[in-house]
Design an enzyme around this catalytic site. Structure first.
Site, PDB file in Angstrom:
ATOM      1  N   PHE A 138       1.144   7.457 -13.060  1.00  0.00           N
ATOM      2  CA  PHE A 138       1.058   5.994 -13.184  1.00  0.00           C
ATOM      3  C   PHE A 138       0.240   5.463 -12.013  1.00  0.00           C
ATOM      4  O   PHE A 138       0.526   5.774 -10.856  1.00  0.00           O
ATOM      5  CB  PHE A 138       2.457   5.362 -13.165  1.00  0.00           C
ATOM      6  CG  PHE A 138       2.417   3.879 -13.404  1.00  0.00           C
ATOM      7  CD1 PHE A 138       2.279   3.373 -14.685  1.00  0.00           C
ATOM      8  CD2 PHE A 138       2.478   2.989 -12.349  1.00  0.00           C
ATOM      9  CE1 PHE A 138       2.213   1.998 -14.913  1.00  0.00           C
ATOM     10  CE2 PHE A 138       2.417   1.617 -12.565  1.00  0.00           C
ATOM     11  CZ  PHE A 138       2.291   1.121 -13.852  1.00  0.00           C
ATOM     12  N   ASP A 223      -2.807   8.856  -4.745  1.00  0.00           N
ATOM     13  CA  ASP A 223      -2.167   7.565  -4.972  1.00  0.00           C
ATOM     14  C   ASP A 223      -0.794   7.606  -4.303  1.00  0.00           C
ATOM     15  O   ASP A 223       0.151   8.210  -4.828  1.00  0.00           O
ATOM     16  CB  ASP A 223      -2.045   7.318  -6.482  1.00  0.00           C
ATOM     17  CG  ASP A 223      -1.307   6.014  -6.792  1.00  0.00           C
ATOM     18  OD1 ASP A 223      -0.670   5.450  -5.882  1.00  0.00           O
ATOM     19  OD2 ASP A 223      -1.372   5.581  -7.954  1.00  0.00           O
ATOM     20  N   LYS A 252       2.921  -1.435  -2.168  1.00  0.00           N
ATOM     21  CA  LYS A 252       4.382  -1.516  -2.175  1.00  0.00           C
ATOM     22  C   LYS A 252       4.962  -1.674  -0.769  1.00  0.00           C
ATOM     23  O   LYS A 252       4.917  -2.753  -0.196  1.00  0.00           O
ATOM     24  CB  LYS A 252       4.970  -0.292  -2.898  1.00  0.00           C
ATOM     25  CG  LYS A 252       4.747  -0.347  -4.416  1.00  0.00           C
ATOM     26  CD  LYS A 252       5.543   0.722  -5.123  1.00  0.00           C
ATOM     27  CE  LYS A 252       5.305   0.772  -6.606  1.00  0.00           C
ATOM     28  NZ  LYS A 252       6.107  -0.143  -7.391  1.00  0.00           N
TER      29      LYS A 252
HETATM   30  N1  PLP Z   1       0.460   3.589  -8.325  1.00  0.00           N
HETATM   31  C1  PLP Z   1       1.731   4.024  -8.316  1.00  0.00           C
HETATM   32  C2  PLP Z   1       2.012   5.437  -7.952  1.00  0.00           C
HETATM   33  C3  PLP Z   1       2.772   3.143  -8.631  1.00  0.00           C
HETATM   34  O1  PLP Z   1       4.029   3.583  -8.630  1.00  0.00           O
HETATM   35  C4  PLP Z   1       2.458   1.810  -8.959  1.00  0.00           C
HETATM   36  C5  PLP Z   1       3.521   0.849  -9.330  1.00  0.00           C
HETATM   37  O2  PLP Z   1       4.614   1.201  -9.696  1.00  0.00           O
HETATM   38  C6  PLP Z   1       1.123   1.409  -8.958  1.00  0.00           C
HETATM   39  C7  PLP Z   1       0.149   2.320  -8.624  1.00  0.00           C
HETATM   40  C8  PLP Z   1       0.742  -0.005  -9.307  1.00  0.00           C
HETATM   41  O3  PLP Z   1       1.041  -0.840  -8.253  1.00  0.00           O
HETATM   42  P1  PLP Z   1       1.082  -2.431  -8.503  1.00  0.00           P
HETATM   43  O4  PLP Z   1       2.193  -2.677  -9.461  1.00  0.00           O
HETATM   44  O5  PLP Z   1       1.316  -2.993  -7.128  1.00  0.00           O
HETATM   45  O6  PLP Z   1      -0.243  -2.817  -9.048  1.00  0.00           O
END
Ligand code: PLP
Length: 404
Positions: A138, A223, A252
């Site tokens: 994700f 990520d 986050k």
């Molecule tokens: N990347 C990862 C690993 C995530 O867990 C998330 C959100 O849960 C995101 C990207 C997306 O982040 P945002 O919701 O701040 O756009």
């Protein structure tokens, strides 16, 4: 006008793309929250791995108040001191030479993917545009990041996905090897998959991806939006693995609850993002950067990082105790304070039911898929809150149906 919003007003005024729980929290302190009626909750969800220092942490409140009285916003036509301070702190603490600021994880990843494409385009040619990612990953909800993410349900019904994106199996190096070639510009991976079920990457898998990227002139993107900023007990998860990416994304917990995203990279890669290639009105906003600097300085302290492992040990011991009582989990996995407890076949897909049952007991939880409970609490949650929260989880699981 005296009007108190209620849960029903969500359905009345907001798009139905979320289905929030019935209670509306109005105040938080540390790892406890209180709702409109004064009911108290223990927070094991941490705003989905965001509130890494709990609620209303004095260092963050102070940073926000101080900056709030000085300067809120400038745009990128001018730079600002908090952004420069935060960029310096991130560069000094990591492999990176340069930082780009955005407002969320999805935006940080969007920037990372665009940077990787542009780097390959400028240094090799337009044909080198393939992005290799992994199933169950994700990376955000923008159209590029949701397409690179490995969960089809998030792209379904939204029309043609961007081209040049392929998916292998997570923790299966052979499946990555079959996909990466001379046309690959980037391999994107979460060192610990969060949303996809809380699955830590194997060390061999991540180091193998590093080798594959090097062999084919591709960039390795980590990520760390969910697993970064202390969550694994290391400031960034890559540090624990000893595998260094070319690009890392963070969000986050970086803002501890204030929206911010960051993309970190090396000088060599950063060079292709010349003036005008990419941008964001709010990225590098003074308020966000001032709070994030306080967050990263506090979380980066050795005693805070060491405390993550101690607390993770208590979480796991408590989950083992609950499992011994109910025989409910097939596996408890994760790293540091990102923990997943997967229900066994007896309990099945009762993640969402557990969330509702937990709220009734005064506990906030997360799921990661239909059958995995996810714990992403404050990194400084007191032991008493962990034990009391686990007693509430115990009581919630007691109300679920189990096949005999
Ligand atoms: N990347 C990862 C690993 C995530 O867990 C998330 C959100 O849960 C995101 C990207 C997306 O982040 P945002 O919701 O701040 O756009």
């Amino acid at each position: 006008m005296d009007w108190t919003p209620a849960r029903d007003d969500f359905d009345r005024y907001m798009l139905p793309n979320y289905n929030p729980q019935g209670v509306i929290p109005v105040r938080g302190e540390g790892s406890r929250l209180w709702d409109q009626g004064g009911e108290e909750y223990i927070d094991f969800a941490g705003g989905i791995a965001v509130n890494a220092l709990g609620h209303a942490h004095p260092a963050l409140v102070n940073a926000l108040k101080t900056q709030g009285e000085q300067l809120w916003h400038l745009s990128n036509v001018y730079t600002n001191e908090p952004a420069l301070r935060l960029a310096k702190a991130l560069v000094e603490a990591t492999f990176a030479d340069k930082v780009f600021f955005a407002n969320s994880g999805g935006e940080a990843n969007e920037a990372a993917l665009k940077l990787a494409r542009r780097y390959a385009h400028d240094t090799t040619g337009a044909h080198k545009n393939k992005i290799v990612s992994f199933r169950r990953s994700f990376h955000g909800r923008t159209w590029f990041t949701v397409s690179v993410g490995g969960q089809e349900k998030y792209t379904q019904g939204f029309g043609p996905v961007p081209g040049g994106i392929v998916h292998g199996d997570y923790n299966d190096l052979e499946s990555a090897r079959a996909l990466v070639d001379g046309d690959t510009c980037a391999i994107m991976v979460e060192p610990v998959q969060g949303e996809g079920g809380v699955t830590p990457g194997d060390a061999d898998f991540l180091s193998g991806l590093r080798e594959l990227a090097d062999a084919h002139g591709a960039l390795l993107i980590f990520d760390e939006v969910q697993c970064g900023v202390g969550r694994t007990g290391h400031l960034y998860a890559y540090m624990g693995y000893g595998v260094t990416p070319d690009i890392l994304t963070s969000a986050k917990a970086l803002g501890g609850g204030f929206p911010i995203g960051a993309m970190l990279t090396t000088d060599r890669v950063a060079e292709v993002f010349g003036a005008g290639t990419h941008g964001s009105t709010y990225g590098g906003n003074p308020l966000a950067c001032a709070v994030a600097l306080a967050a990263i300085e506090t979380i980066g302290r050795p005693e805070v990082l060491a405390g993550v492992q101690e607390r993770a040990g208590i979480f796991r011991a408590e989950l083992a105790r609950i499992n011994a009582k109910y025989d409910c989990f097939a596996e408890v996995r994760g790293q540091g304070l990102l923990i997943g407890a997967e229900f066994n076949a007896r309990y099945g897909e009762q993640g969402r039911a557990t969330l509702a049952a937990a709220i009734k007991q005064g506990l906030m939880l997360l799921v990661a898929g239909p059958n995995v409970l996810r714990f992403a609490p404050s990194l400084v949650i007191p032991e008493t809150d962990i034990r009391e929260g686990m007693a509430r989880l115990d009581a919630a699981i007691d109300t679920l149906d189990a096949a005999s």
